[in-house]
Design a protein around this motif. Structure first.
Motif, PDB file in Angstrom:
ATOM      1  N   ILE A 138      -0.494 -10.621   9.180  1.00  0.00           N
ATOM      2  CA  ILE A 138      -1.517 -11.306  10.064  1.00  0.00           C
ATOM      3  C   ILE A 138      -0.968 -10.658  11.623  1.00  0.00           C
ATOM      4  CG2 ILE A 138      -1.680 -13.190   8.625  1.00  0.00           C
ATOM      5  CD1 ILE A 138       0.680 -14.652  10.323  1.00  0.00           C
ATOM      6  N   ALA A 139      -0.493  -9.810  11.669  1.00  0.00           N
ATOM      7  CA  ALA A 139       0.077  -9.259  13.171  1.00  0.00           C
ATOM      8  C   ALA A 139      -0.073  -7.751  13.272  1.00  0.00           C
ATOM      9  CB  ALA A 139       1.545  -9.907  13.391  1.00  0.00           C
ATOM     10  N   MET A 140       0.833  -6.896  12.750  1.00  0.00           N
ATOM     11  CA  MET A 140       0.819  -5.646  12.864  1.00  0.00           C
ATOM     12  C   MET A 140      -0.335  -4.751  12.742  1.00  0.00           C
ATOM     13  SD  MET A 140       4.985  -4.785  12.649  1.00  0.00           S
ATOM     14  CE  MET A 140       4.837  -3.185  13.361  1.00  0.00           C
ATOM     15  N   VAL A 141      -1.212  -5.264  11.851  1.00  0.00           N
ATOM     16  CA  VAL A 141      -2.284  -4.558  11.270  1.00  0.00           C
ATOM     17  C   VAL A 141      -3.285  -4.445  12.447  1.00  0.00           C
ATOM     18  CG1 VAL A 141      -2.191  -4.945   8.836  1.00  0.00           C
ATOM     19  CG2 VAL A 141      -3.437  -6.834  10.331  1.00  0.00           C
ATOM     20  N   PHE A 267       1.728   1.335  -0.335  1.00  0.00           N
ATOM     21  CA  PHE A 267       0.959   1.223   0.751  1.00  0.00           C
ATOM     22  C   PHE A 267       0.017   2.513   0.709  1.00  0.00           C
ATOM     23  CE2 PHE A 267       4.890  -0.945   2.800  1.00  0.00           C
ATOM     24  CZ  PHE A 267       4.381  -1.860   2.902  1.00  0.00           C
ATOM     25  N   TRP A 268       0.663   3.466   0.257  1.00  0.00           N
ATOM     26  CA  TRP A 268      -0.547   4.652   0.185  1.00  0.00           C
ATOM     27  C   TRP A 268      -1.684   4.591  -0.828  1.00  0.00           C
ATOM     28  CZ3 TRP A 268      -1.477   9.133   2.628  1.00  0.00           C
ATOM     29  CH2 TRP A 268      -0.520   9.588   3.539  1.00  0.00           C
ATOM     30  N   VAL A 269      -1.388   3.968  -2.044  1.00  0.00           N
ATOM     31  CA  VAL A 269      -2.453   3.624  -2.914  1.00  0.00           C
ATOM     32  C   VAL A 269      -3.743   2.850  -2.596  1.00  0.00           C
ATOM     33  CG1 VAL A 269      -3.084   2.775  -5.316  1.00  0.00           C
ATOM     34  CG2 VAL A 269      -1.078   4.318  -5.009  1.00  0.00           C
ATOM     35  N   ASN A 294      -6.249  -4.047   7.037  1.00  0.00           N
ATOM     36  CA  ASN A 294      -5.810  -5.260   6.634  1.00  0.00           C
ATOM     37  C   ASN A 294      -5.760  -5.853   5.145  1.00  0.00           C
ATOM     38  OD1 ASN A 294      -6.725  -7.652   8.712  1.00  0.00           O
ATOM     39  ND2 ASN A 294      -7.428  -5.895   9.476  1.00  0.00           N
ATOM     40  N   SER A 295      -6.049  -4.713   4.405  1.00  0.00           N
ATOM     41  CA  SER A 295      -5.875  -4.767   3.075  1.00  0.00           C
ATOM     42  C   SER A 295      -4.514  -4.339   2.377  1.00  0.00           C
ATOM     43  CB  SER A 295      -6.966  -4.273   2.063  1.00  0.00           C
ATOM     44  OG  SER A 295      -8.373  -4.824   2.344  1.00  0.00           O
ATOM     45  N   THR A 296      -3.882  -3.386   3.457  1.00  0.00           N
ATOM     46  CA  THR A 296      -2.599  -3.046   3.110  1.00  0.00           C
ATOM     47  C   THR A 296      -1.266  -3.544   3.543  1.00  0.00           C
ATOM     48  OG1 THR A 296      -3.807  -0.563   3.045  1.00  0.00           O
ATOM     49  CG2 THR A 296      -1.587  -0.530   3.085  1.00  0.00           C
ATOM     50  N   GLY A 297      -1.413  -3.840   4.908  1.00  0.00           N
ATOM     51  CA  GLY A 297      -0.287  -4.445   5.515  1.00  0.00           C
ATOM     52  C   GLY A 297      -0.089  -5.614   4.833  1.00  0.00           C
ATOM     53  N   LEU A 324      11.431  -1.983   7.653  1.00  0.00           N
ATOM     54  CA  LEU A 324      11.856  -0.703   7.887  1.00  0.00           C
ATOM     55  C   LEU A 324      11.078   0.313   7.268  1.00  0.00           C
ATOM     56  CD1 LEU A 324      15.696  -1.568   7.794  1.00  0.00           C
ATOM     57  CD2 LEU A 324      14.208  -2.173   9.329  1.00  0.00           C
ATOM     58  N   ILE A 325      10.560   0.184   6.239  1.00  0.00           N
ATOM     59  CA  ILE A 325       9.985   1.151   5.258  1.00  0.00           C
ATOM     60  C   ILE A 325       8.307   1.071   5.659  1.00  0.00           C
ATOM     61  CG2 ILE A 325       9.058   2.051   3.143  1.00  0.00           C
ATOM     62  CD1 ILE A 325      11.631   0.356   2.334  1.00  0.00           C
ATOM     63  N   GLU A 326       7.834  -0.253   5.913  1.00  0.00           N
ATOM     64  CA  GLU A 326       6.465  -0.366   6.049  1.00  0.00           C
ATOM     65  C   GLU A 326       5.908   0.126   7.331  1.00  0.00           C
ATOM     66  OE1 GLU A 326       2.797  -3.937   6.420  1.00  0.00           O
ATOM     67  OE2 GLU A 326       5.107  -4.471   6.084  1.00  0.00           O
ATOM     68  N   VAL A 327       6.664   0.034   8.459  1.00  0.00           N
ATOM     69  CA  VAL A 327       6.206   0.430   9.844  1.00  0.00           C
ATOM     70  C   VAL A 327       6.110   2.053   9.968  1.00  0.00           C
ATOM     71  CG1 VAL A 327       6.458   0.532  12.122  1.00  0.00           C
ATOM     72  CG2 VAL A 327       6.954  -1.847  11.027  1.00  0.00           C
ATOM     73  N   PRO A 328       7.390   2.748   9.607  1.00  0.00           N
ATOM     74  CA  PRO A 328       6.897   4.197   9.531  1.00  0.00           C
ATOM     75  C   PRO A 328       5.800   4.618   8.525  1.00  0.00           C
ATOM     76  CG  PRO A 328       9.351   3.733   9.304  1.00  0.00           C
ATOM     77  CD  PRO A 328       8.708   2.518   9.141  1.00  0.00           C
TER      78      PRO A 328
END
Length: 666
Positions: A138-141, A267-269, A294-297, A324-328
Motif C-alpha cells: 500500500i505504499a512503495m508500489v 515477484f518475477w512470476v 499493484n498485484s506484485t508488491g 531487502l530482497i523485494e526492493v532490488p
C-alpha cells in the motif's frame, strides 16, 4: 545543481546508486550491530511521538527512518495527481478486477506454495514468507509505478482498494493459512493513513500552491527537484533497510539466500503474468504496469507488524529480510517494464492526418440566425448571443416561419389560404419579434424576418440567402413536454443545413410553483467535447476551434470510441492494434490544439459511440459537444451520420454540429 539532479534521475545510473546505498547500509549495520536491537514498528514510533513517550534511541530512530524514507519516495509522485482524476480512474473495471483477482485469489496461495517447496524445513522462515504474501503493498508500489512511467492516479486508486480489502481479508487468510493468530487489524488502517493519506494530502497541497504561484509550466520545471527527491528517498530507504540487518547479512548470508529464492520467483512470476494479462486485455502500457506492480508488491510493513506482535523474533527477522530482497527485485522489474514497453506497447510511426481545408474563413459568430417559434423557452434564445464573449457578432437575425398547415383551419378548406389571415399573423409576429429585440443587450445589429412555408425548408433557405455563419435553435418546439426528445423541425434542419447549427439545451427552473424553461447559454463554450472518428468530415471541427476560443473555450476533450458493434466478434483480436493507432492520432490532434493555446485531454474507449460520448460529457462536465454532421459511414447526400443523429436526439449538453466541408457554403 539542476543538472546534477537530472543525472540522479537518469535511470541508467540508478543501479549504481542502489548498489552504493546497499553497501552503505550494510556497513552501518555491521559497525553498530543494529540487528542486536529490538526493532520498533514504525507506526508505534509515530504513536509515541503523539503520546509524548518517544525516546530517542537507535531502534526508534531507524523506525522513523523507514517512515521518512517512504514519505520522500511517495510524496513527489503524489504531486502529479489531480484529485478530479481519482474518481475517473476508479471507473476502470478491467484494471480493478485484475488486481483483485491476483492479489486475493492468487498471490497468498502462490506464496504458500513456494514456502512449502523451499522452506518447509524451517518453520520460522516458512511462517515469515507466508505472512509476507498475505497483503498487497500500500505504499512503495506507487513509487515503482512512478519510476516505470506508469499511471500514478490508477496506482493510488488500486492501493486504496487493496487497503480496504486487506482489512477485511487478512484475518481470514491468516487463520486459513497459519492457524489462530491474534493481531490488531487496525494496524492496516493506520498504515494507509501514514503511507498513503499523508503523502497524498501533501502532494495535493504542493501541486495546488505550485500552480497558483508558478503556473502549469513553471510547476513542471519545479517538478525536477521533486522527482529527484523521490530517488533520494528511495536510496535513503535502502540505506535504512540494509542497516537494520547489515551485520546479519554478513554473519548469516544463508538466511538471505533461503528467503531470496522463493521471493524472487514470486515477484518475477506475478509481475510478468499480470503485465502480460494487461497487455492481452488491451490495456495501455501505463495501466498495465500500474496493475502489474499493484498485484506484485507486498505489504512488508503489515507483515513485520504482525510478526512482531504475534510470533517469535525469528519470524520477525524473516519478514524484515523481505524488503531487502523485494526492493532490488522490484527495481529490476521497473527496468524490465521500461525496456519492454516499445516491444509490447509500441506506438506506431507518426500518423499523418489529413486536415481538411477550412472552407468558411469568416467568423463562426459573424452573422447568427436564430429560429423562433414563440414557445416560452424559445423566446429566451437571444440571451445566448448576449452571453457569448469576444465573438464580434455583427448581426443577429430573428426568424419565424408561419406554417400554412397550422393556419389552414382558418380558411375555407376548398380555397387557398386566407391572405388576410396570413398578413395579420405576420404583423403580430413582427410586433412580438420587435419586443424581443428591444430587450436584447450587447448585440450590434438585430433584425427580424417572417416567412411562410414548411418550417425546416424556409429556415434552411433563409440561412443560405442571408449568408448566415451560424444557426441557433432550441432542442424542443412548441409541442415541448418535459422529457421529450429533439423536435421535428430542428431534426429536419439538421439533416439539410449547410450552415453550422448550435442546438441549445434547456433546463427547468421551478419558479412560483411552475416550471420555467431557460436555455443553457452562460459559459457555453468553456469546455468542449469533440468526438471524432478521424474522417475528413469529423476533422472539419478544427476549422471552428479558433472561433470557439474567442467565445471563451479553454479546454477541449477529444474522444474516440471503438465501436464494439463493429469489433465483435471478428475484429476483437485487433482491438489493441486499433487502440495504438488511434492513440497516436489523438496525440497528434492534441498537439495541434495545445499549440493553439487549449488545455487538451484525450479519451479512448470501447463501447457504443453515442452512449459513451454522452457518458463522457457528464464525467468531464463539458459545456458543449462539437461534432461533425457526417462521419465515415455517411452517404454522399447531406445526411447526418447515425452517431451524430443519436447524440443530438439524446443530448445532455448543447450540441454544435458542423456540416462536412463538401456541403458547407464557400
Amino acid at each position: 545543481m539542476k543538472k546534477d539532479l537530472e543525472k540522479l534521475q537518469d535511470f541508467r545510473l540508478l543501479p549504481v546508486f542502489v548498489v552504493i546505498s546497499m553497501v552503505i547500509g550494510i556497513a552501518i549495520g555491521k559497525i553498530y550491530g543494529i540487528s542486536n536491537f529490538q526493532l520498533t514498528p514504525p507506526i508505534d514510533a509515530i504513536k509515541s511521538i503523539f503520546h509524548g513517550t518517544y525516546q530517542f534511541n537507535l531502534p526508534n530512530s531507524l523506525a522513523l527512518g523507514v517512515v521518512l524514507g517512504l514519505f520522500l519516495m511517495i510524496y513527489p509522485a503524489m504531486t502529479n495527481v489531480k484529485l478530479e482524476d481519482l474518481g475517473k480512474a476508479a471507473k476502470s473495471p478491467k484494471q480493478l478486477l485484475v488486481v483483485l483477482f491476483f492479489n486475493f485469489l492468487i498471490a497468498p496461495f502462490f506464496m504458500l506454495l513456494l514456502a512449502k517447496l523451499f522452506l518447509s524445513g524451517n518453520k520460522d522462515l516458512y511462517v515469515g514468507l507466508v505472512l509476507y504474501g498475505l497483503a498487497p503493498c500500500i505504499a512503495m508500489v506507487i513509487v515503482f509505478t512512478f519510476l516505470s512511467l506508469g499511471n500514478n492516479v490508477l496506482a493510488i486508486v488500486l492501493v486504496a482498494m487493496n487497503s480496504i480489502m486487506q482489512m477485511i481479508l487478512i484475518p481470514v487468510y491468516s487463520k486459513l493459512l497459519l492457524g489462530n493468530i491474534s493481531f490488531d487489524v487496525l494496524v492496516v488502517g493506520e498504515s494507509v493513513v501514514l503511507y498513503l493519506g499523508i503523502p497524498l494530502i501533501a502532494g495535493f497541497i504542493t501541486r495546488r500552491f505550485g500552480i497558483q504561484q508558478f503556473g502549469e509550466e513553471g510547476f513542471k520545471s519545479f517538478k525536477t527537484y521533486l522527482d529527484s527527491l523521490s530517488i533520494i528517498g528511495l536510496l535513503f530507504t535502502l540505506i535504512v533497510m540494509f542497516a537494520l540487518k547489515g551485520d546479519l547479512i554478513l554473519k548469516e548470508p544463508m538466511i538471505i539466500i533461503h528467503m531470496a529464492i522463493p521471493m524472487i520467483i514470486f515477484f518475477w512470476v506475478m509481475f510478468v503474468v499480470v503485465y502480460l494479462v494487461g497487455w492481452k486485455l488491451g490495456l495501455n502500457y501505463e495501466d498495465s504496469v500500474a496493475v502489474a506492480f499493484n498485484s506484485t508488491g507486498r505489504d512488508f510493513e503489515i507483515a513485520i507488524a504482525i510478526a512482531i506482535t504475534a510470533f517469535s523474533p525469528a519470524v520477525g527477522l524473516a519478514t524484515v529480510v523481505g524488503p531487502l530482497i523485494e526492493v532490488p527485485v522490484m527495481l529490476v522489474l521497473v527496468w524490465a517494464a521500461r525496456n519492454t514497453r516499445d516491444m509490447l506497447f509500441a506506438v506506431p510511426a507518426k500518423v499523418t492526418l489529413t486536415i481538411p481545408e477550412v472552407v468558411q474563413r469568416v467568423s463562426l459568430f459573424k452573422k447568427v440566425l436564430i429560429a423562433m417559434d414563440f414557445s416560452r423557452h424559445a423566446e429566451n434564445l437571444l440571451s445566448c448571443i448576449s452571453d457569448l464573449k469576444n465573438v464580434d457578432t455583427e448581426e443577429v437575425i430573428l426568424l419565424h416561419i408561419i406554417d400554412p398547415m397550422r393556419i389552414a383551419h382558418w380558411a375555407d378548406p376548398l380555397s387557398s389560404i386566407d391572405d388576410l389571415a396570413v398578413k395579420k399573423m405576420k404583423e403580430d409576429v413582427k410586433k412580438e419579434l420587435e419586443k424581443i429585440i428591444s430587450k436584447a443587450e450587447r448585440v450590434q445589429k438585430t433584425k427580424h424576418r417572417v416567412e411562410v412555408g414548411v418550417p425546416y425548408q424556409e429556415i434552411v433557405r433563409v440561412s443560405q440567402e442571408e449568408e448566415a455563419t451560424l444557426m441557433i435553435m432550441g432542442s424542443h418546439g412548441r409541442s415541448f413536454i418535459k422529457g421529450a426528445i429533439l423536435g421535428s423541425v430542428t431534426q429536419n434542419v439538421l439533416r439539410h443545413t449547410t450552415v453550422p447549427l448550435l442546438i441549445v439545451k434547456y433546463k427547468f427552473l421551478e419558479k412560483e410553483k411552475r416550471m420555467e424553461c431557460q436555455p443553457i447559454c452562460a459559459e457555453m463554450f468553456r469546455k468542449v467535447l469533440w468526438p471524432t472518428d478521424f474522417s475528413s468530415s469529423a476533422l472539419s471541427v478544427l476549422s471552428v476551434m479558433d472561433d470557439l476560443k474567442g467565445a471563451g473555450a479553454r479546454e477541449v476533450v477529444i474522444v474516440h470510441i471503438q465501436d464494439i458493434r463493429k469489433l465483435t466478434p471478428h475484429l476483437a483480436n485487433k482491438t489493441a492494434e486499433f487502440n495504438r493507432v488511434d492513440t497516436a492520432r489523438l496525440v497528434e490532434i492534441k498537439t495541434r490544439l495545445e499549440s493553439a493555446g487549449f488545455r487538451v485531454k484525450i479519451v479512448l474507449r470501447e463501447g457504443v459511440p453515442f452512449v459513451e460520448i454522452n457518458k463522457i460529457a457528464q464525467e468531464e462536465d463539458v459545456s458543449v459537444i462539437a461534432i461533425s454532421a457526417k462521419g465515415k459511414s455517411a452517404v454522399e447526400q447531406v445526411l447526418i451520420g447515425s452517431v451524430t443523429d443519436e447524440i443530438v436526439r439524446q443530448h445532455i449538453r448543447p450540441v454544435l454540429v458542423i456540416p462536412a466541408p463538401e456541403v458547407r457554403r464557400k
